[in-house]
Design an enzyme around this catalytic site. Structure first.
Site, PDB file in Angstrom:
ATOM      1  N   SER A 118       0.842  -1.192   0.000  1.00 34.61           N
ATOM      2  CA  SER A 118       0.000   0.000   0.000  1.00 34.61           C
ATOM      3  C   SER A 118       0.876   1.240   0.000  1.00 34.61           C
ATOM      4  CB  SER A 118      -0.898  -0.010   1.239  1.00 34.61           C
ATOM      5  OG  SER A 118      -1.518   1.232   1.421  1.00 34.61           O
ATOM      6  N   CYS A 119       1.565   1.460  -1.121  1.00 37.92           N
ATOM      7  CA  CYS A 119       2.551   2.539  -1.128  1.00 37.92           C
ATOM      8  C   CYS A 119       1.962   3.870  -1.527  1.00 37.92           C
ATOM      9  CB  CYS A 119       3.706   2.195  -2.069  1.00 37.92           C
ATOM     10  SG  CYS A 119       3.201   2.072  -3.787  1.00 37.92           S
ATOM     11  N   GLY A 120       0.740   3.867  -2.100  1.00 36.00           N
ATOM     12  CA  GLY A 120       0.139   5.134  -2.486  1.00 36.00           C
ATOM     13  C   GLY A 120       0.760   5.756  -3.706  1.00 36.00           C
ATOM     14  N   CYS A 122       2.540   3.345  -6.509  1.00 35.12           N
ATOM     15  CA  CYS A 122       2.679   2.385  -7.601  1.00 35.12           C
ATOM     16  C   CYS A 122       1.474   2.421  -8.518  1.00 35.12           C
ATOM     17  CB  CYS A 122       2.857   0.988  -7.038  1.00 35.12           C
ATOM     18  SG  CYS A 122       4.222   0.855  -5.871  1.00 35.12           S
TER      19      CYS A 122
END
Length: 269
Positions: A118-120, A122
């Site tokens: 959940s990198c916001g 990618c």
């Protein structure tokens, strides 16, 4: 509803696997060990596929709510109307319903490929979205540095899944004096923080002058999640990146990094 300080250990969050343990002297022993689960979690909003996260299949309602805030799809908890979790093959589909006044945000942020955390960031085609302006934190943490040391010393006692598997991150909400109030765990550091934020939102729990402690490096994504969750101070076990410090400075977020039993790095914007 009150959030539990320690989330119950879900049987889906881990499973037993047999290994051969080989010592330095060559001796081999068959052992059985609990291993953290990591499965695909498909998030849908208003029936639109939005993202696929690789996450620990526990506290998925918390993950959905926290992820929604971190993604700026919502600003407050009551803009999430419903969260439904459905087993699907090797993973889960999490269907989220948003209030009509924020539903249009989904189309601006729909992802075009699966992500591994959940990198916001990618999968976003427009890179300008990656560093959108952050709001000011607006609240002040009353925590002294001694509170970080106290929270760090207690964190292990609140990590049931990591104690079982040794393979997951934790994110903790801590009081101003360093008491751990709430913990969520996940194989992904971003997911663990989103779960914590989501649990707090669902329980209507405020930071109340405290801080967040995460068992990971202090990346810019973690800083942004803290700011959007109105957390006044972020403490991390590992070092920050330069961008994390820049983003924290711009938003007025206090940072405590490389938090160890004997020292930490302090940054106050």
């Amino acid at each position: 509803m009150p959030a539990d300080t320690i989330a119950p250990l879900s049987p889906q969050a881990h499973r037993s696997i047999r290994f051969t343990r080989i010592a330095a002297d060559g001796q081999a022993v068959e052992i059985e060990r609990e291993i953290a689960a990591e499965v695909p979690i498909a998030l849908e909003y208003q029936g639109i596929g939005y993202a696929v996260l690789m996450a620990t299949p526990a506290d998925l309602e918390d993950l959905a709510v926290g992820f929604s805030l971190s993604e700026r799809l919502v600003d407050v908890a009551d803009q999430v109307l419903d969260v439904d979790v459905h087993p699907a093959g090797a993973g889960f589909v999490v269907r989220v319903s948003l209030r009509h006044d924020v539903a249009e945000r989904i189309l601006d942020r729909v992802r075009h490929r699966a992500t591994d955390s959940s990198c916001g960031l990618c999968g976003i085609e427009n890179l300008e979205q990656a560093l959108r302006p952050l709001p000011q934190v607006g609240t002040v943490s009353a925590a002294e540095d001694s509170a970080c040391f106290r929270a760090l010393a207690a964190l292990g006692d609140h990590q049931l899944l990591n104690r079982t598997t040794g393979a997951v991150h934790a994110a903790a909400a801590c009081s101003a004096n360093g008491e751990i109030l709430l913990v969520r765990e996940d194989v992904g550091r971003h997911n663990a923080f989103d779960k914590l934020i989501g649990a707090m939102l669902r329980a209507e729990q405020d930071w109340d002058g405290g801080f967040a402690l995460v068992s990971s490096r202090c990346s810019y994504e973690m800083v942004e999640k803290a700011v959007l969750a109105r957390c006044p101070m972020l403490a991390a076990i590992s070092a920050p990146t330069a961008l994390a410090v820049d983003r924290a400075s711009a938003a007025g977020l206090r940072l405590r990094a490389l938090v160890r039993a004997d020292a930490l790095l302090a940054f106050d914007p």
